[in-house]
Design an enzyme around this catalytic site. Structure first.
Site, PDB file in Angstrom:
ATOM      1  N   GLU A 104       2.339  -2.972  -4.827  1.00 18.34           N
ATOM      2  CA  GLU A 104       2.050  -1.015  -4.736  1.00 18.34           C
ATOM      3  C   GLU A 104       2.920  -0.597  -3.918  1.00 18.34           C
ATOM      4  O   GLU A 104       3.043   0.298  -3.393  1.00 18.34           O
ATOM      5  CB  GLU A 104       0.428  -1.249  -3.727  1.00 18.34           C
ATOM      6  N   ASP A 114       0.956  -1.229   0.076  1.00 14.66           N
ATOM      7  CA  ASP A 114      -0.237   0.356  -0.021  1.00 14.66           C
ATOM      8  C   ASP A 114       1.064   1.580   0.209  1.00 14.66           C
ATOM      9  O   ASP A 114       0.687   2.348   0.382  1.00 14.66           O
ATOM     10  CB  ASP A 114      -0.344   0.172   1.348  1.00 14.66           C
ATOM     11  N   ASP A 142      -1.128 -10.031  -5.366  1.00  8.34           N
ATOM     12  CA  ASP A 142      -2.368  -9.272  -4.815  1.00  8.34           C
ATOM     13  C   ASP A 142      -3.296  -9.373  -6.438  1.00  8.34           C
ATOM     14  O   ASP A 142      -3.797  -8.626  -6.988  1.00  8.34           O
ATOM     15  CB  ASP A 142      -2.653  -7.511  -4.635  1.00  8.34           C
TER      16      ASP A 142
END
Length: 389
Positions: free
Chosen positions: A181, A151, A291
């Site tokens: 990310e 993230d 992911d």
């Protein structure tokens, strides 16, 4: 007269279509950057409504400053505690042995020493994994890896959360790390600390995925980046061809299209991943971690996993404590008005058809301890896994 009316109507339709397109671009920018529509419109208009250029501009403006503050604080701390050591090329300890000044004072070998980062890692977790870590460090044939969406798009406490990731890398010392990310500043931060790892990156702009390889155990032969032709979110697939203690491995990571309404695109991307897995040579083991944003129904719709390819979580008995990698009930990093518990992050394995087999051994979720900033390392839990041969 009628031609004039039609012309005006045509212009109105073009303007309406343009406004709709720009609204969609703003929505996409806001989603990716975590900003609002006003910020999105500002950056997009300054970059001729090119979403990739606009996102790059946003990240450069907002993310670098987070790590600049971090570096300044570390430099200040080091200057106060290590000034004597830095003033001379060598110092002596009590036994008379000389300690040479390192040319890379800010670099930390994560497989040797733990970095100076906030380590709010549960001691029970440390004890539970100590055996597998010591075996890996001793050079046995067990392969260990972590897959984690870190993230990097969330700017809040970004530097401290990056330090949190370093803590887990130091704790588990995995052979391979699949990351999603990432942003340029984040990966540069990791490179300064994880000097015992080689980095393979899916891009150097915007946000992207990456693979870290422990140099002492994994040798990179070549790597490839496979684009998804119809992605709207700059997604791709990284394939790193490596050897692990002499065994051939293809390591893959990806961040499949996000959001419920992108199901069709996500399934297209999954088909690309599975096709690459099954097309790999028979003497190669293929390991994918990433992911996926997948729902189980989407895997069923693409025909399920091909023969010989297993979902490692399922192979290990569908252990409930490892089911939800995106869990807003337990993870408070995102302030959402609803509870969402999903198994977005997945591990796929296809063992080589000839030679020794890699067999799923152990899986646990990591990152479930709050940092000093009262937030978690990411809004996703990471997956730590080991494979036996």
């Amino acid at each position: 007269m009628s031609k004039t009316v039609m012309s005006v109507g045509h212009i109105d339709k073009q303007m309406s279509d343009l406004e709709e397109k720009r609204r969609n671009l703003c929505d996409h920018f806001a989603f990716v950057s975590g900003s609002d529509s006003a910020v999105a419109q500002c950056y997009l208009s300054e970059n001729d409504w090119d979403v990739e250029r606009a996102l790059n501009s946003f990240f450069e403006a907002h993310m670098d400053s987070e790590f600049d503050v971090e570096e300044a604080e570390e430099t200040k701390n080091e200057s106060g505690t290590k000034r004597k050591e830095l003033d001379s090329p060598a110092t002596a300890d009590t036994s008379g042995t000389k300690k040479l000044k390192s040319d890379k004072m800010n670099c930390i070998d994560l497989t040797a020493d733990e970095p100076s980062c906030s380590r709010n890692v549960n001691s029970k977790e440390s004890q539970a994994e100590s055996n597998s870590r010591s075996q890996s460090d001793d050079g046995d044939s067990k392969l260990s890896f972590i897959s984690w969406n870190v993230d990097g798009l969330d700017t809040i406490n970004l530097a401290e959360r990056a330090r949190g990731l370093c803590s887990y890398l130091a704790l588990y010392t995995p052979d391979v790390v699949f990351l999603q990310e990432l942003i340029p500043a984040y990966i540069q931060y990791l490179k300064k600390r994880a000097v015992s790892y080689l980095f393979v990156e899916g891009s150097d702009d915007g946000y992207f995925t990456g693979i870290m390889l422990k140099k002492s155990r994994v040798k990179l032969l070549e790597s490839d980046i496979i684009s998804y032709p119809t992605t709207q979110m700059m997604r791709n697939l990284i394939v790193a061809k490596v050897t692990f203690l002499g065994r051939k491995l293809y390591l893959m990571t990806s961040h499949l299209e996000s959001c419920k309404n992108q199901s069709e695109e996500r399934m297209k991307q999954l088909r690309v991943v599975l096709q690459k897995i099954i097309q790999s040579p028979d003497d190669v083991t293929v390991l994918f971690g990433g992911d996926t944003n997948l729902r189980d129904s989407e895997v069923v719709k693409v025909g399920g996993l091909p023969q010989g390819v297993c979902d490692v979580w399922e192979q290990l008995g569908k252990q409930e404590h490892c089911r939800y990698t995106w869990d807003t009930k337990a993870n408070s990093n995102k302030s959402l008005p609803y509870v969402s518990r999903c198994r977005f992050d997945r591990i796929y394995l296809r063992s080589a058809k000839t030679g020794p087999k890699f067999i799923p051994d152990h899986m646990v979720l990591v990152g479930m301890e709050k940092l000093d900033c009262s937030r978690y390392t990411s809004d996703h839990w990471g997956i730590y896994c080991t494979l036996n041969t």
